[in-house]
Motif scaffolding. Structure first.
Motif, PDB file in Angstrom:
ATOM      1  N   ILE A   1       0.848  -1.205   0.000  1.00  0.00           N
ATOM      2  CA  ILE A   1       0.000   0.000   0.000  1.00  0.00           C
ATOM      3  C   ILE A   1       0.877   1.247   0.000  1.00  0.00           C
ATOM      4  N   ASN A   2       1.933   1.234   0.820  1.00  0.00           N
ATOM      5  CA  ASN A   2       2.837   2.395   0.879  1.00  0.00           C
ATOM      6  C   ASN A   2       3.470   2.684  -0.478  1.00  0.00           C
ATOM      7  N   GLU A   3       3.889   1.602  -1.152  1.00  0.00           N
ATOM      8  CA  GLU A   3       4.504   1.768  -2.482  1.00  0.00           C
ATOM      9  C   GLU A   3       3.503   2.384  -3.456  1.00  0.00           C
ATOM     10  N   THR A   4       2.267   1.894  -3.393  1.00  0.00           N
ATOM     11  CA  THR A   4       1.235   2.403  -4.307  1.00  0.00           C
ATOM     12  C   THR A   4       0.951   3.880  -4.024  1.00  0.00           C
ATOM     13  N   ILE A   5       0.849   4.234  -2.737  1.00  0.00           N
ATOM     14  CA  ILE A   5       0.576   5.637  -2.386  1.00  0.00           C
ATOM     15  C   ILE A   5       1.721   6.527  -2.894  1.00  0.00           C
ATOM     16  N   THR A   6       2.965   6.075  -2.711  1.00  0.00           N
ATOM     17  CA  THR A   6       4.121   6.848  -3.189  1.00  0.00           C
ATOM     18  C   THR A   6       4.039   7.031  -4.708  1.00  0.00           C
ATOM     19  N   GLU A   7       3.685   5.932  -5.400  1.00  0.00           N
ATOM     20  CA  GLU A   7       3.590   6.004  -6.867  1.00  0.00           C
ATOM     21  C   GLU A   7       2.499   7.000  -7.284  1.00  0.00           C
ATOM     22  N   TYR A   8       1.340   6.938  -6.623  1.00  0.00           N
ATOM     23  CA  TYR A   8       0.235   7.836  -6.971  1.00  0.00           C
ATOM     24  C   TYR A   8       0.608   9.300  -6.704  1.00  0.00           C
ATOM     25  N   ARG A   9       1.356   9.538  -5.607  1.00  0.00           N
ATOM     26  CA  ARG A   9       1.779  10.924  -5.320  1.00  0.00           C
ATOM     27  C   ARG A   9       2.747  11.413  -6.390  1.00  0.00           C
TER      28      ARG A   9
END
Lengths: 61, 146
Positions: free
Chosen positions: B34-42
């Motif tokens: 989830i953290n990786e995905t949030i970083t990617e989306y940001r």
């Protein structure tokens, strides 16, 4: 692909204005589709998902 | 007879303990994704905003595989094609796309909070079980001295 994902995509599709371009993924390709085509493809995906689920249920019994 | 029952209890406690530890590890792995995905989306939000600032006609390089790229021009930074799930992508106005991505980030953050809470609860259970294991061990020790 889950039933929820398809249902959400269909809902989002309905809310989109008519003039928006739409693309459906076939393998690695994104193919431009009309809104009706997109709806039909999503409904088809939903129906095959349900069929698959029913078949699995049948095997389990 | 009673001794056998205690041994089983200890085994059960250990099995339960291992279960909770595995659960914590699985939850941590899920949070990492989830953290990786949030970083990617940001990063996507930042990139889209930067492209908007750079404006129409700006030269960019489009990667073709990992070692090659071709030059392209930004035609319209106000239009974004966004994956809306289930294999469908839709052309959205920049603001709409940014809003969609922000909503997805918020959903992921809510999910992360739920998983973090589950970890806290699993830790509490682990502590409880460790305490029970220690108490049982001490009891067994006392009995063996007698």
């Amino acid at each position: 692909m889950t039933k929820e994902e398809i249902t959400q995509a269909l809902k989002f599709l309905e809310s989109l204005p008519e003039d928006r371009k739409l693309y459906y993924r076939f393998g690695r390709l994104l193919v431009e589709v009309k809104k009706e085509e997109a709806e039909s493809l999503l409904k088809e995906a939903l129906s095959s998902l349900e069929k698959e689920k029913n078949n699995q249920g049948g095997h389990a019994e | 007879m009673a001794e056998k029952k205690e041994t089983v209890s200890m085994e059960e406690l250990n099995r339960e303990l291992r279960g909770y530890i595995a659960q914590i590890e699985a939850l941590r792995a899920e949070i990492a994704v989830i953290n990786e995905t949030i970083t990617e989306y940001r990063t996507i939000i930042k990139t889209l905003n930067t492209l908007k600032e750079l404006g129409k006609g700006k030269n960019i390089l489009i990667p073709v595989g990992s070692i090659a790229a071709i030059e392209a021009k930004i035609e319209n930074p106000d239009k974004v094609v966004l994956d809306i799930g289930a294999g469908l992508s839709a052309e959205l106005k920049l603001e709409e796309a940014l809003g969609q991505i922000a909503t997805q980030i918020a959903t992921l953050e809510a999910l992360r909070r739920t998983l973090e809470q589950a970890i806290v609860e699993a830790y509490e259970k682990t502590e409880e079980l460790l305490e029970k294991t220690r108490a049982l061990g001490q009891e067994e020790g006392k009995k063996s001295k007698k």
